[in-house]
Design an enzyme around this catalytic site. Structure first.
Site, PDB file in Angstrom:
ATOM      1  N   GLY A   8       0.842  -1.204   0.000  1.00 59.41           N
ATOM      2  CA  GLY A   8       0.000   0.000   0.000  1.00 59.41           C
ATOM      3  C   GLY A   8       0.872   1.247   0.000  1.00 59.41           C
ATOM      4  N   VAL A  86      -2.975  -0.937   3.442  1.00 61.17           N
ATOM      5  CA  VAL A  86      -3.967  -0.790   2.365  1.00 61.17           C
ATOM      6  C   VAL A  86      -5.169  -0.012   2.892  1.00 61.17           C
ATOM      7  CG1 VAL A  86      -3.249  -2.931   1.243  1.00 61.17           C
ATOM      8  CG2 VAL A  86      -5.109  -2.987   2.906  1.00 61.17           C
ATOM      9  N   ASN A  87      -6.010   0.440   1.975  1.00 63.86           N
ATOM     10  CA  ASN A  87      -7.194   1.208   2.376  1.00 63.86           C
ATOM     11  C   ASN A  87      -8.234   0.298   3.029  1.00 63.86           C
ATOM     12  OD1 ASN A  87      -6.746   0.459  -0.332  1.00 63.86           O
ATOM     13  ND2 ASN A  87      -8.633   1.434  -0.997  1.00 63.86           N
ATOM     14  N   THR A 128      -5.845   1.174   9.652  1.00 67.02           N
ATOM     15  CA  THR A 128      -6.779   1.232  10.778  1.00 67.02           C
ATOM     16  C   THR A 128      -7.832   0.147  10.561  1.00 67.02           C
ATOM     17  OG1 THR A 128      -6.419   3.593  10.913  1.00 67.02           O
ATOM     18  CG2 THR A 128      -8.365   2.727  12.054  1.00 67.02           C
ATOM     19  N   PHE A 158      -0.610   7.319  13.531  1.00 65.85           N
ATOM     20  CA  PHE A 158      -1.312   8.496  14.067  1.00 65.85           C
ATOM     21  C   PHE A 158      -1.006   9.778  13.301  1.00 65.85           C
ATOM     22  CE2 PHE A 158      -1.123   5.489  17.606  1.00 65.85           C
ATOM     23  CZ  PHE A 158      -2.452   5.480  18.020  1.00 65.85           C
ATOM     24  N   ALA A 160      -1.136  12.936  10.829  1.00 69.28           N
ATOM     25  CA  ALA A 160      -2.217  13.682  10.179  1.00 69.28           C
ATOM     26  C   ALA A 160      -1.696  14.186   8.847  1.00 69.28           C
ATOM     27  CB  ALA A 160      -2.666  14.848  11.062  1.00 69.28           C
ATOM     28  N   ALA A 221     -11.885   8.945  17.475  1.00 67.68           N
ATOM     29  CA  ALA A 221     -13.209   9.318  17.982  1.00 67.68           C
ATOM     30  C   ALA A 221     -13.084  10.500  18.963  1.00 67.68           C
ATOM     31  CB  ALA A 221     -13.862   8.119  18.676  1.00 67.68           C
ATOM     32  N   PHE A 222     -12.077  10.465  19.837  1.00 68.21           N
ATOM     33  CA  PHE A 222     -11.885  11.575  20.790  1.00 68.21           C
ATOM     34  C   PHE A 222     -11.553  12.874  20.054  1.00 68.21           C
ATOM     35  CE2 PHE A 222     -11.156   9.969  25.327  1.00 68.21           C
ATOM     36  CZ  PHE A 222     -11.891   8.813  25.129  1.00 68.21           C
ATOM     37  N   CYS A 272     -10.420   9.659   7.494  1.00 68.70           N
ATOM     38  CA  CYS A 272     -10.391   8.832   8.710  1.00 68.70           C
ATOM     39  C   CYS A 272     -11.544   9.029   9.676  1.00 68.70           C
ATOM     40  CB  CYS A 272      -9.079   9.068   9.447  1.00 68.70           C
ATOM     41  SG  CYS A 272      -7.659   8.530   8.495  1.00 68.70           S
TER      42      CYS A 272
HETATM   43  P1  NAD Z   1      -4.742   5.084   0.362  1.00 66.94           P
HETATM   44  O1  NAD Z   1      -5.993   4.746  -0.331  1.00 66.94           O
HETATM   45  O2  NAD Z   1      -4.063   6.390   0.081  1.00 66.94           O
HETATM   46  O3  NAD Z   1      -3.624   3.942   0.065  1.00 66.94           O
HETATM   47  C1  NAD Z   1      -3.889   2.582   0.092  1.00 66.94           C
HETATM   48  C2  NAD Z   1      -3.147   1.918  -1.063  1.00 66.94           C
HETATM   49  O4  NAD Z   1      -3.240   0.496  -0.928  1.00 66.94           O
HETATM   50  C3  NAD Z   1      -3.711   2.240  -2.452  1.00 66.94           C
HETATM   51  O5  NAD Z   1      -2.710   2.852  -3.234  1.00 66.94           O
HETATM   52  C4  NAD Z   1      -4.140   0.877  -3.020  1.00 66.94           C
HETATM   53  O6  NAD Z   1      -3.918   0.758  -4.407  1.00 66.94           O
HETATM   54  C5  NAD Z   1      -3.254  -0.063  -2.236  1.00 66.94           C
HETATM   55  N1  NAD Z   1      -3.753  -1.440  -2.176  1.00 66.94           N
HETATM   56  C6  NAD Z   1      -5.010  -1.879  -1.870  1.00 66.94           C
HETATM   57  N2  NAD Z   1      -5.054  -3.229  -1.890  1.00 66.94           N
HETATM   58  C7  NAD Z   1      -3.814  -3.656  -2.208  1.00 66.94           C
HETATM   59  C8  NAD Z   1      -3.228  -4.943  -2.364  1.00 66.94           C
HETATM   60  N3  NAD Z   1      -3.946  -6.061  -2.172  1.00 66.94           N
HETATM   61  N4  NAD Z   1      -1.929  -5.020  -2.713  1.00 66.94           N
HETATM   62  C9  NAD Z   1      -1.185  -3.901  -2.901  1.00 66.94           C
HETATM   63  N5  NAD Z   1      -1.681  -2.646  -2.751  1.00 66.94           N
HETATM   64  C10 NAD Z   1      -2.980  -2.534  -2.397  1.00 66.94           C
HETATM   65  O7  NAD Z   1      -5.023   4.938   1.920  1.00 66.94           O
HETATM   66  P2  NAD Z   1      -4.288   5.693   3.135  1.00 66.94           P
HETATM   67  O8  NAD Z   1      -4.879   7.029   3.332  1.00 66.94           O
HETATM   68  O9  NAD Z   1      -2.819   5.545   2.976  1.00 66.94           O
HETATM   69  O10 NAD Z   1      -4.786   4.780   4.349  1.00 66.94           O
HETATM   70  C11 NAD Z   1      -4.303   3.477   4.540  1.00 66.94           C
HETATM   71  C12 NAD Z   1      -4.749   2.976   5.893  1.00 66.94           C
HETATM   72  O11 NAD Z   1      -4.166   3.810   6.920  1.00 66.94           O
HETATM   73  C13 NAD Z   1      -6.264   3.039   6.138  1.00 66.94           C
HETATM   74  O12 NAD Z   1      -6.633   1.937   6.922  1.00 66.94           O
HETATM   75  C14 NAD Z   1      -6.438   4.326   6.927  1.00 66.94           C
HETATM   76  O13 NAD Z   1      -7.563   4.272   7.764  1.00 66.94           O
HETATM   77  C15 NAD Z   1      -5.186   4.348   7.761  1.00 66.94           C
HETATM   78  N6  NAD Z   1      -4.748   5.708   8.178  1.00 66.94           N
HETATM   79  C16 NAD Z   1      -4.832   6.761   7.312  1.00 66.94           C
HETATM   80  C17 NAD Z   1      -4.376   8.022   7.706  1.00 66.94           C
HETATM   81  C18 NAD Z   1      -4.454   9.216   6.784  1.00 66.94           C
HETATM   82  O14 NAD Z   1      -4.251  10.322   7.234  1.00 66.94           O
HETATM   83  N7  NAD Z   1      -4.752   9.034   5.502  1.00 66.94           N
HETATM   84  C19 NAD Z   1      -3.818   8.187   8.970  1.00 66.94           C
HETATM   85  C20 NAD Z   1      -3.738   7.090   9.819  1.00 66.94           C
HETATM   86  C21 NAD Z   1      -4.204   5.849   9.400  1.00 66.94           C
HETATM   87  C1  UDX Z   2      -6.682  12.511  11.577  1.00 65.96           C
HETATM   88  C2  UDX Z   2      -5.964  12.416  12.941  1.00 65.96           C
HETATM   89  O1  UDX Z   2      -5.628  13.730  13.393  1.00 65.96           O
HETATM   90  C3  UDX Z   2      -4.703  11.587  12.820  1.00 65.96           C
HETATM   91  O2  UDX Z   2      -4.094  11.421  14.097  1.00 65.96           O
HETATM   92  C4  UDX Z   2      -5.086  10.216  12.251  1.00 65.96           C
HETATM   93  O3  UDX Z   2      -3.937   9.432  12.095  1.00 65.96           O
HETATM   94  C5  UDX Z   2      -5.805  10.360  10.924  1.00 65.96           C
HETATM   95  O4  UDX Z   2      -6.945  11.211  11.083  1.00 65.96           O
HETATM   96  P1  UDX Z   2      -6.303  13.938   9.355  1.00 65.96           P
HETATM   97  O5  UDX Z   2      -7.671  13.483   9.016  1.00 65.96           O
HETATM   98  O6  UDX Z   2      -5.218  13.764   8.358  1.00 65.96           O
HETATM   99  O7  UDX Z   2      -5.793  13.202  10.695  1.00 65.96           O
HETATM  100  O8  UDX Z   2      -6.341  15.497   9.724  1.00 65.96           O
HETATM  101  P2  UDX Z   2      -6.779  16.320  11.027  1.00 65.96           P
HETATM  102  O9  UDX Z   2      -5.756  17.350  11.259  1.00 65.96           O
HETATM  103  O10 UDX Z   2      -7.119  15.453  12.168  1.00 65.96           O
HETATM  104  O11 UDX Z   2      -8.103  17.060  10.525  1.00 65.96           O
HETATM  105  C6  UDX Z   2      -9.302  16.364  10.277  1.00 65.96           C
HETATM  106  C7  UDX Z   2     -10.415  17.349   9.976  1.00 65.96           C
HETATM  107  O12 UDX Z   2     -10.781  18.084  11.143  1.00 65.96           O
HETATM  108  C8  UDX Z   2     -10.035  18.402   8.928  1.00 65.96           C
HETATM  109  O13 UDX Z   2     -11.121  18.622   8.068  1.00 65.96           O
HETATM  110  C9  UDX Z   2      -9.751  19.632   9.760  1.00 65.96           C
HETATM  111  O14 UDX Z   2      -9.944  20.825   9.058  1.00 65.96           O
HETATM  112  C10 UDX Z   2     -10.784  19.469  10.876  1.00 65.96           C
HETATM  113  N1  UDX Z   2     -10.428  20.194  12.107  1.00 65.96           N
HETATM  114  C11 UDX Z   2      -9.284  19.883  12.778  1.00 65.96           C
HETATM  115  C12 UDX Z   2     -11.294  21.176  12.602  1.00 65.96           C
HETATM  116  O15 UDX Z   2     -12.334  21.451  12.019  1.00 65.96           O
HETATM  117  N2  UDX Z   2     -10.956  21.823  13.762  1.00 65.96           N
HETATM  118  C13 UDX Z   2      -9.826  21.530  14.462  1.00 65.96           C
HETATM  119  O16 UDX Z   2      -9.601  22.161  15.515  1.00 65.96           O
HETATM  120  C14 UDX Z   2      -8.965  20.538  13.951  1.00 65.96           C
END
Ligand code: NAD
Ligand code: UDX
Length: 480
Positions: A8, A86-87, A128, A158, A160, A221-222, A272
Site C-alpha cells: 500500500g 492498504v485502504n 486502521t 497516528f 495527520a 473518535a476523541f 479517517c
Molecule cells: P490510500 O488509499 O491512500 O492507500 C492505500 C493503497 O493500498 C492504495 O494505493 C491501493 O492501491 C493499495 N492497495 C489496496 N489493496 C492492495 C493490495 N492487495 N496489494 C497492494 N496494494 C494494495 O489509503 P491511506 O490514506 O494511505 O490509508 C491506509 C490505511 O491507513 C487506512 O486503513 C487508513 O484508515 C489508515 N490511516 C490513514 C491516515 C491518513 O491520514 N490518511 C492516517 C492514519 C491511518
Molecule cells: C486525523 C488524525 O488527526 C490523525 O491522528 C489520524 O492518524 C488520521 O486522522 P487527518 O484526518 O489527516 O488526521 O487530519 P486532522 O488534522 O485530524 O483534521 C481532520 C479534519 O478536522 C479536517 O477537516 C480539519 O480541518 C478538521 N479540524 C481539525 C477542525 O475542524 N478543527 C480543528 O480544531 C482541527
C-alpha cells in the site's frame, strides 16, 4: 540487512516508509502497490500526494534503500517485516453497509502474504482496522502457511495529513501491540528496534493486540468529538452573541482540556474520522452496546448539522436564494497543506449550494479540476444520516467551473465561501476582490481565517463560524 516491505503506497504507506528509510540506512524498504499509476508517480518527480517535506525525504532515499514497485509478490516474499497499509474504507453494500470497515483489500493482502511467503515473517497492521482483526488475519495466515511462522503486530499510524513528515519524525507516541507469548514479545522487540533509531524509548508504547487496535479508533473518535463539541458551541455562540474563538481559548486554557484541536469549522473531513467512528459505532452495536453506539454516532450527526447549517446560512443571507448567483468557493481540500479531498466538507457544501441552483467558481491551490468534478459527480453511499445528496446531473455540472486563482474565482461573484484554511486566503487583497464583486458582497468564512472587522470596513457582509452576527444576518430568517 533487515528487509521491510509495505503493501500500500498511499498517504500512510508512502510517507511512513520514506521516514523509516531515512532514519534506518541499514534497512532496505520496498513500498509496493497494485496501482501502476501510483507507483509510477512515486518513482517520478511528481509524487502522487502533496505533503510538505516529503519530496526531499524521497529524493534522499529513493534508489538507495527506498524502492517503489508493483512487483508485490517478490518484495513480500523477500521481506522480514511486512507492513500492511492498504485502504480500509466503509462498506458500501451488504452486511454492515454504511458503517462496517470493508476489509476486502486487507484480506486479499493477507492471502497473498500466505501464498508467497517462504520464510518466517512479522506482519504489521498499519491500516486502521476493527478491533480483533488480527485474530482473523492470524487465521488466514496460519491456515495457509505451509509451516511458516507468522507473528502479527498492530502498529496503528497516528500521522495527520499536511503534517505527516513532522508527525513521523517526532511522534507523540508509537504504539505496538502483539501477542503476550515469547514469540509475540520477540516480534514487538524487533519492530521497537526499528522505531528506536529515532523515537525516544519512552514514546514507544507496547500493549496487547486488542488495545493497540482499539486505541486507534478511540483516538480518532476523541479527536473528532472535540471538533463536534466546539462546532456545537459555535451554533450557540451565533445565537447568543458569544464568540467561539474567545470561548475555545478560555476552555482550552484548562490544562485538563488543552488548547489544541478546538477550532470551530464548517465541519471535519478527511478519510479517517467519519469512517473510523462509523466503524466504532458498528463494533459497539455488534457487541450489544446500543447506547455507546448512539453516543459516538452523535459526533457525526453534529458534523452533518454543521455542514447543513453553513449552506442554510449562505442561502438565507442572500435573500433566501442563490439561484443563478455566482458563488466563489475558496478551498476544496479537507484541510490546508494537502490535495486530499476525501470526505471534505466542501463536497457537501457545494452540493447543497448547487441544490439551490448556484453557479460555483472553485479555486484550491492543490486540487485539480478533474478531482473536483469526480467528487461532485460521485454517488455518496446512503445510510441513516441526513446528508446523502444526489450526484450532480449533467446540467448541474455546467454550473461548476474550476479556476487556478482566487481573484478569478471571485470576479463578479455575489458571495465567497472559504472552505479550507489555506494560508494564502488570509493575505488576499480583499479590497481588490470587493471592488470586482456584485453588491452587496458576502463572505462566508467556514474556517475563521479572515479578519472580520477589516472586511466589514471594506464593505463586505461577513459571516464567520461562531462569531457575533453581522447586523445584516440578524435580520435574515433563522437557520438550523
Ligand atoms: P490510500 O488509499 O491512500 O492507500 C492505500 C493503497 O493500498 C492504495 O494505493 C491501493 O492501491 C493499495 N492497495 C489496496 N489493496 C492492495 C493490495 N492487495 N496489494 C497492494 N496494494 C494494495 O489509503 P491511506 O490514506 O494511505 O490509508 C491506509 C490505511 O491507513 C487506512 O486503513 C487508513 O484508515 C489508515 N490511516 C490513514 C491516515 C491518513 O491520514 N490518511 C492516517 C492514519 C491511518
Ligand atoms: C486525523 C488524525 O488527526 C490523525 O491522528 C489520524 O492518524 C488520521 O486522522 P487527518 O484526518 O489527516 O488526521 O487530519 P486532522 O488534522 O485530524 O483534521 C481532520 C479534519 O478536522 C479536517 O477537516 C480539519 O480541518 C478538521 N479540524 C481539525 C477542525 O475542524 N478543527 C480543528 O480544531 C482541527
Amino acid at each position: 540487512m533487515v528487509k521491510i516491505c509495505c503493501i500500500g503506497a498511499g498517504y500512510v504507506g508512502g510517507p511512513t516508509m520514506a521516514i523509516i528509510a531515512l532514519k534506518c540506512p541499514s534497512i532496505e524498504v520496498a513500498v509496493v502497490d497494485i496501482s501502476v499509476s501510483r507507483i509510477t508517480a512515486w518513482n517520478s518527480d511528481q509524487l502522487p500526494i502533496y505533503e510538505p517535506g516529503l519530496d526531499g525525504v524521497v529524493k534522499q532515499c529513493r534508489g538507495k534503500n527506498l524502492f517503489f514497485s508493483t512487483d508485490v509478490e517478490k518484495h513480500v516474499s523477500e521481506a522480514d517485516i511486512v507492513f500492511v497499509s492498504v485502504n480500509t474504507p466503509t462498506k458500501t453494500r451488504g452486511l454492515g453497509a454504511g458503517k462496517a470497515a470493508d476489509l476486502t483489500y486487507w484480506e486479499s493482502a493477507a492471502r497473498m502474504i500466505a501464498d508467497v511467503s517462504k520464510s518466517n515473517k512479522i506482519v504489521v497492521e498499519k491500516s486502521t482496522v476493527p478491533v480483533k482483526t488480527a485474530e482473523a488475519i492470524e487465521k488466514i495466515l496460519t491456515h495457509n502457511s505451509k509451516g511458516i511462522q507468522f507473528q502479527i503486530l498492530s502498529n496503528p499510524e497516528f500521522l495527520a495529513e499536511g503534517t505527516a513528515i513532522e508527525d513521523l519524525l517526532k511522534p507523540d507516541r508509537v504504539l505496538i501491540g502483539g501477542r503476550e507469548t515469547p514469540e509475540g514479545q520477540k516480534a514487538i522487540q524487533a519492530l521497537k528496534d526499528v522505531y528506536a533509531q529515532w523515537v525516544p524509548e519512552e514514546r514507544i508504547l507496547t500493549t496487547n493486540l486488542w488495545s493497540a487496535e482499539l486505541s486507534k479508533l478511540a483516538a480518532n473518535a476523541f479527536l473528532a468529538q472535540r471538533i463536534s463539541s466546539v462546532n456545537a458551541m459555535s451554533a450557540l455562540c451565533e445565537a447568543t452573541g458569544a464568540n467561539i474563538t474567545q470561548v475555545s481559548y478560555a476552555v482550552g486554557k484548562d490544562s485538563r482540556i488543552g488548547p489544541k484541536f478546538l477550532n470551530a469549522s464548517v465541519g471535519f473531513g478527511g478519510s479517517c474520522f467519519q469512517k473510523d467512528i462509523l466503524n466504532l459505532v458498528y463494533i459497539c452495536e455488534c457487541n450489544g452496546l446500543p447506547e455507546v453506539a448512539e453516543y459516538w454516532k452523535q459526533v457525526i450527526k453534529i458534523n452533518d448539522y454543521q455542514k447543513n447549517r453553513f449552506v442554510n446560512r449562505v442561502v438565507a443571507s442572500m435573500f433566501n436564494t442563490v439561484s443563478n448567483k455566482k458563488i466563489a468557493v475558496l478551498g476544496f481540500a479537507f484541510k490546508k497543506d494537502t490535495g486530499d479531498t476525501r470526505e471534505t466538507p466542501a463536497i457537501d457544501v457545494c452540493k447543497g449550494l448547487l441544490g439551490d441552483k448556484a453557479r460555483l467558481s472553485i479555486y484550491d491551490p492543490q486540487v485539480t479540476e478533474d478531482q473536483i468534478q469526480r467528487d461532485l459527480t460521485m454517488d455518496k453511499f446512503t445510510w441513516d444520516h441526513p446528508i446523502h445528496l444526489q450526484p450532480m446531473s449533467p446540467s448541474t455540472v455546467k454550473q461548476v467551473s474550476v479556476v487556478w486563482e482566487a481573484y478569478e474565482a471571485t470576479k463578479d461573484a455575489h458571495g465567497i465561501c472559504i472552505l479550507t484554511e489555506w494560508d494564502e486566503f488570509k493575505t488576499l487583497d480583499y479590497k481588490r476582490i470587493y471592488d470586482n464583486m456584485q453588491k452587496p458582497a458576502f463572505v462566508f468564512d467556514g474556517r475563521n481565517v479572515v479578519d472580520v472587522e477589516k472586511l466589514r470596513e471594506i464593505g463586505f457582509i461577513v459571516y464567520s463560524i461562531g462569531k457575533p452576527l453581522d447586523p445584516w444576518l440578524k435580520d435574515m430568517p433563522a437557520v438550523a
